[in-house]
Design an enzyme around this catalytic site. Structure first.
Site, PDB file in Angstrom:
ATOM      1  CD  GLU A  39     -17.225 -12.975 -25.068  1.00  0.00           C
ATOM      2  OE1 GLU A  39     -15.696 -13.286 -26.019  1.00  0.00           O
ATOM      3  OE2 GLU A  39     -17.605 -12.854 -24.654  1.00  0.00           O
TER       4      GLU A  39
ATOM      5  CE  LYS B   7     -10.815 -15.559 -32.483  1.00  0.00           C
ATOM      6  NZ  LYS B   7      -9.772 -15.699 -30.799  1.00  0.00           N
TER       7      LYS B   7
ATOM      8  CG  HIS C 159     -14.486 -22.524 -20.278  1.00  0.00           C
ATOM      9  ND1 HIS C 159     -14.743 -20.995 -20.479  1.00  0.00           N
ATOM     10  CD2 HIS C 159     -13.213 -22.761 -21.445  1.00  0.00           C
ATOM     11  CE1 HIS C 159     -13.324 -20.862 -21.186  1.00  0.00           C
ATOM     12  NE2 HIS C 159     -13.233 -21.582 -21.938  1.00  0.00           N
TER      13      HIS C 159
ATOM     14  CG  ASN D 219     -17.259 -17.767 -26.108  1.00  0.00           C
ATOM     15  OD1 ASN D 219     -16.079 -17.680 -25.966  1.00  0.00           O
ATOM     16  ND2 ASN D 219     -17.719 -16.449 -25.550  1.00  0.00           N
TER      17      ASN D 219
ATOM     18  CG  HIS E 110     -15.487 -22.422 -25.680  1.00  0.00           C
ATOM     19  ND1 HIS E 110     -15.145 -22.364 -27.373  1.00  0.00           N
ATOM     20  CD2 HIS E 110     -14.010 -21.751 -25.601  1.00  0.00           C
ATOM     21  CE1 HIS E 110     -14.841 -22.658 -27.527  1.00  0.00           C
ATOM     22  NE2 HIS E 110     -13.362 -21.792 -27.241  1.00  0.00           N
TER      23      HIS E 110
ATOM     24  CE  LYS F 228     -12.863 -13.135 -26.034  1.00  0.00           C
ATOM     25  NZ  LYS F 228     -13.713 -14.380 -25.547  1.00  0.00           N
TER      26      LYS F 228
ATOM     27  NE  ARG G  53     -14.295 -12.119 -29.918  1.00  0.00           N
ATOM     28  CZ  ARG G  53     -12.083 -12.008 -29.405  1.00  0.00           C
ATOM     29  NH1 ARG G  53     -11.834 -10.638 -29.613  1.00  0.00           N
ATOM     30  NH2 ARG G  53     -11.276 -12.962 -29.916  1.00  0.00           N
TER      31      ARG G  53
ATOM     32  CG  HIS H  58      -9.328 -24.977 -24.639  1.00  0.00           C
ATOM     33  ND1 HIS H  58     -10.104 -24.303 -23.549  1.00  0.00           N
ATOM     34  CD2 HIS H  58      -9.293 -24.719 -26.146  1.00  0.00           C
ATOM     35  CE1 HIS H  58     -11.183 -23.281 -24.447  1.00  0.00           C
ATOM     36  NE2 HIS H  58     -10.353 -23.514 -25.635  1.00  0.00           N
TER      37      HIS H  58
ATOM     38  NE  ARG I 251       0.999   3.096 -16.075  1.00  0.00           N
ATOM     39  CZ  ARG I 251       1.843   3.870 -16.485  1.00  0.00           C
ATOM     40  NH1 ARG I 251       2.081   4.190 -16.784  1.00  0.00           N
ATOM     41  NH2 ARG I 251       1.241   3.737 -14.357  1.00  0.00           N
TER      42      ARG I 251
ATOM     43  CD  GLU J 152     -11.491 -23.841 -30.558  1.00  0.00           C
ATOM     44  OE1 GLU J 152     -12.610 -23.539 -30.692  1.00  0.00           O
ATOM     45  OE2 GLU J 152     -11.002 -23.528 -28.387  1.00  0.00           O
TER      46      GLU J 152
HETATM   47  P1  NAD Z   1      -0.167 -25.376 -25.630  1.00  0.00           P
HETATM   48  O1  NAD Z   1      -0.180 -23.962 -26.187  1.00  0.00           O
HETATM   49  O2  NAD Z   1      -0.193 -25.833 -25.340  1.00  0.00           O
HETATM   50  O3  NAD Z   1       0.314 -26.737 -27.100  1.00  0.00           O
HETATM   51  C1  NAD Z   1      -0.549 -27.683 -27.429  1.00  0.00           C
HETATM   52  C2  NAD Z   1       0.962 -28.313 -26.909  1.00  0.00           C
HETATM   53  O4  NAD Z   1       1.815 -28.730 -27.992  1.00  0.00           O
HETATM   54  C3  NAD Z   1       2.411 -28.303 -25.948  1.00  0.00           C
HETATM   55  O5  NAD Z   1       2.787 -29.020 -25.165  1.00  0.00           O
HETATM   56  C4  NAD Z   1       3.684 -27.319 -26.763  1.00  0.00           C
HETATM   57  O6  NAD Z   1       4.626 -27.821 -26.475  1.00  0.00           O
HETATM   58  C5  NAD Z   1       3.034 -28.245 -28.270  1.00  0.00           C
HETATM   59  N1  NAD Z   1       3.464 -27.423 -29.351  1.00  0.00           N
HETATM   60  C6  NAD Z   1       3.247 -26.968 -29.659  1.00  0.00           C
HETATM   61  N2  NAD Z   1       3.377 -26.267 -30.790  1.00  0.00           N
HETATM   62  C7  NAD Z   1       3.900 -27.329 -31.168  1.00  0.00           C
HETATM   63  C8  NAD Z   1       3.873 -28.218 -32.403  1.00  0.00           C
HETATM   64  N3  NAD Z   1       4.479 -27.280 -33.442  1.00  0.00           N
HETATM   65  N4  NAD Z   1       4.808 -29.212 -32.803  1.00  0.00           N
HETATM   66  C9  NAD Z   1       5.039 -30.172 -31.939  1.00  0.00           C
HETATM   67  N5  NAD Z   1       4.591 -29.772 -30.329  1.00  0.00           N
HETATM   68  C10 NAD Z   1       4.069 -28.137 -30.805  1.00  0.00           C
HETATM   69  O7  NAD Z   1      -2.089 -25.591 -26.040  1.00  0.00           O
HETATM   70  P2  NAD Z   1      -3.172 -25.179 -27.392  1.00  0.00           P
HETATM   71  O8  NAD Z   1      -3.963 -26.146 -27.516  1.00  0.00           O
HETATM   72  O9  NAD Z   1      -2.818 -24.713 -28.222  1.00  0.00           O
HETATM   73  O10 NAD Z   1      -3.849 -24.177 -26.584  1.00  0.00           O
HETATM   74  C11 NAD Z   1      -4.276 -24.030 -25.707  1.00  0.00           C
HETATM   75  C12 NAD Z   1      -5.335 -22.341 -24.926  1.00  0.00           C
HETATM   76  O11 NAD Z   1      -5.196 -21.970 -25.644  1.00  0.00           O
HETATM   77  C13 NAD Z   1      -5.408 -22.654 -23.972  1.00  0.00           C
HETATM   78  O12 NAD Z   1      -5.790 -22.559 -22.643  1.00  0.00           O
HETATM   79  C14 NAD Z   1      -7.110 -21.971 -23.914  1.00  0.00           C
HETATM   80  O13 NAD Z   1      -7.984 -20.927 -23.776  1.00  0.00           O
HETATM   81  C15 NAD Z   1      -6.196 -21.533 -25.288  1.00  0.00           C
HETATM   82  N6  NAD Z   1      -6.829 -19.963 -26.415  1.00  0.00           N
HETATM   83  C16 NAD Z   1      -7.089 -18.722 -26.162  1.00  0.00           C
HETATM   84  C17 NAD Z   1      -8.133 -18.436 -27.214  1.00  0.00           C
HETATM   85  C18 NAD Z   1      -8.081 -17.140 -27.727  1.00  0.00           C
HETATM   86  O14 NAD Z   1      -8.741 -16.470 -28.173  1.00  0.00           O
HETATM   87  N7  NAD Z   1      -7.009 -16.626 -26.876  1.00  0.00           N
HETATM   88  C19 NAD Z   1      -8.873 -19.113 -27.705  1.00  0.00           C
HETATM   89  C20 NAD Z   1      -8.495 -20.418 -27.492  1.00  0.00           C
HETATM   90  C21 NAD Z   1      -8.385 -21.137 -27.232  1.00  0.00           C
HETATM   91  N1  GLY Z   2     -12.096 -18.049 -28.769  1.00  0.00           N
HETATM   92  C1  GLY Z   2     -13.206 -16.737 -28.619  1.00  0.00           C
HETATM   93  C2  GLY Z   2     -12.675 -15.665 -29.715  1.00  0.00           C
HETATM   94  O1  GLY Z   2     -11.676 -15.117 -28.795  1.00  0.00           O
HETATM   95  O2  GLY Z   2     -13.545 -14.834 -28.588  1.00  0.00           O
END
Ligand code: NAD
Ligand code: GLY
Length: 371
Positions: free
Chosen positions: A240, A230, A255, A248, A251, A146, A244, A269, A124, A188
């Site tokens: 949100e 942020k 998406h 998006n 997005h 998130k 907030r 993304h 939990r 972003e």
């Molecule tokens: P990811 O985590 O898949 O990383 C991208 C690639 O880079 C992967 O292949 C990873 O292995 C590689 N990598 C990571 N760090 C590295 C480094 N320092 N050197 C070399 N390679 C490296 O993708 P991302 O772009 O970081 O994140 C995308 C995700 O984030 C999506 O799922 C998206 O929905 C999510 N997201 C979430 C929020 C939130 O608020 N929670 C906001 C924006 C995006």
């Molecule tokens: N990436 C959008 C949020 O965190 O609200």
């Protein structure tokens, strides 16, 4: 070496710090230790990041006397799935985590989102710390709590709001990031300028090329400005209910494009967000809400760092406006069956629009697909 900067995310009892700087991973143990309920962490990472950075982190944990184990998951968006979540939760339980154990998410947004969600449901809720290693994760996903996974119905549709206890953004990690990933994360960064800070967008127009090529000072400034923007939004609207949703920006379109590509490497993304932001500006201009020149400036700038700005620039697949609209109707911002769009009155002036006619969106998509 750049200095280390600290920012706060002000959420009362759940407030936390974001550390931004160079050389942070090697000293992470000492930053983490004071926050731990017991001197034990489980590190979650993906195979590629683990190969690059797990040894440095484990040495830092050893230096601080923190016991550690690692759970390694496959690379890629497909990892944000029920199957991988189940495997991570199972591995945490098999490691006999206690409520005092902390999960450390070392990696990009995939690891942060999956790890944060797993931490929020195991026993939990156990504490978690974000060590983002992509530009996208440093400027966006690691901050704000998130967490979640994707389902066949769409992206991030299952998850929780669950804040980390600390975010450690070591900009040195960006040195190993492939250029395509850097550009995707940059989308972003540009988003913060586009939604609320025209001066920052102007600064980015002058510094984006250096930032992408490796200018450390520009990277640190961009990560700090983005995290500060942020943090302010999250502090004012954690769940949100209003402001907030502006984060998006781009997005809803993005998406839909990602869903169409099956969340595969065909479209990252951040790349989807870049096309989506151009569409949001074009739609705003089409509706007479924003100057055409601003829409053109946004598209020019994103293209200048190598980001796609139209569906055709993503791939030569056949794009169908109706299917994209169907995906948009699965968006979390749909209210009473109506899609909420984030539109702009100009650069730095985003707002929520709940009354956009679908035929306008359809025409916009047709035009974008033909471009
Ligand atoms: P990811 O985590 O898949 O990383 C991208 C690639 O880079 C992967 O292949 C990873 O292995 C590689 N990598 C990571 N760090 C590295 C480094 N320092 N050197 C070399 N390679 C490296 O993708 P991302 O772009 O970081 O994140 C995308 C995700 O984030 C999506 O799922 C998206 O929905 C999510 N997201 C979430 C929020 C939130 O608020 N929670 C906001 C924006 C995006
Ligand atoms: N990436 C959008 C949020 O965190 O609200």
């Amino acid at each position: 070496m750049s200095s280390i900067e600290r920012l706060g995310v002000d959420l009362g009892a759940r407030s936390y710090e974001i550390l931004v700087g160079s050389g942070l991973l090697a000293t992470a143990g000492h930053c983490i230790k004071p926050l731990l309920k017991q001197p034990r962490v489980i590190v979650l990472s993906d195979r590629a990041v683990a190969d690059l950075y797990l040894a440095t982190l484990t040495r830092a944990l050893d230096d601080a006397g923190i016991a550690h184990e690692a759970i390694i998951v496959p690379v890629g968006e497909q990892t944000k799935s029920f199957g991988e979540l189940a495997r991570v939760v199972d591995a945490l339980l098999a490691a006999r985590v206690e409520r005092g154990t902390t999960l450390v998410a070392l990696g990009g947004g995939v690891i942060g989102d999956l790890g944060g969600f797993a931490a929020s449901i195991v026993l939990r809720g156990i504490d978690f710390i974000q060590i983002p290693t992509t530009l996208l994760a440093q400027v966006d996903s690691s901050v704000g709590g998130k967490t979640g996974i994707n389902t066949t119905h769409g992206k991030n549709l299952v998850g929780s709001f669950y804040q980390p206890r600390l975010v450690i953004a070591d900009i040195d990690a960006l040195s190993t990031l492939p250029r395509r990933e850097l550009a995707a994360g940059y989308a972003e960064v540009a988003k913060y300028g586009l939604i609320g800070d025209a001066a920052f967008f102007g600064w980015l127009e002058g510094h984006a090329a250096g930032l992408i090529e490796g200018d450390e000072a520009a990277r640190q400034h961009a990560v700090l400005k983005s995290c500060a923007a942020k943090a302010a939004v999250v502090a004012s609207d954690e769940r949100e209910a209003g402001a907030r949703a502006l984060l998006n920006f781009g997005h809803t379109f993005g998406h839909a494009l990602e869903a169409e590509c099956g969340y595969s490497d065909e479209l990252l993304h951040g790349e989807a967000v870049a096309v989506g932001m151009v569409m949001a500006f074009d739609l705003s201009a089409r509706l007479g809400l924003c100057p055409l020149e601003d829409a053109a400036r946004v598209s020019r700038h994103l293209a200048s760092v190598g980001l796609p700005t139209t569906p055709a620039a993503i791939s030569d697949r056949v794009w169908d406006p109706d299917r994209l609209i169907e995906h948009m109707q699965q968006d979390k911002k749909v209210q009473d069956g109506k899609i909420t769009f984030v539109l702009a009155r100009g650069i730095g002036e985003a707002f929520l629009a709940r009354d956009v006619e679908l035929h306008e969106v359809h025409r916009l998509l047709q035009g974008a697909i033909a471009a």
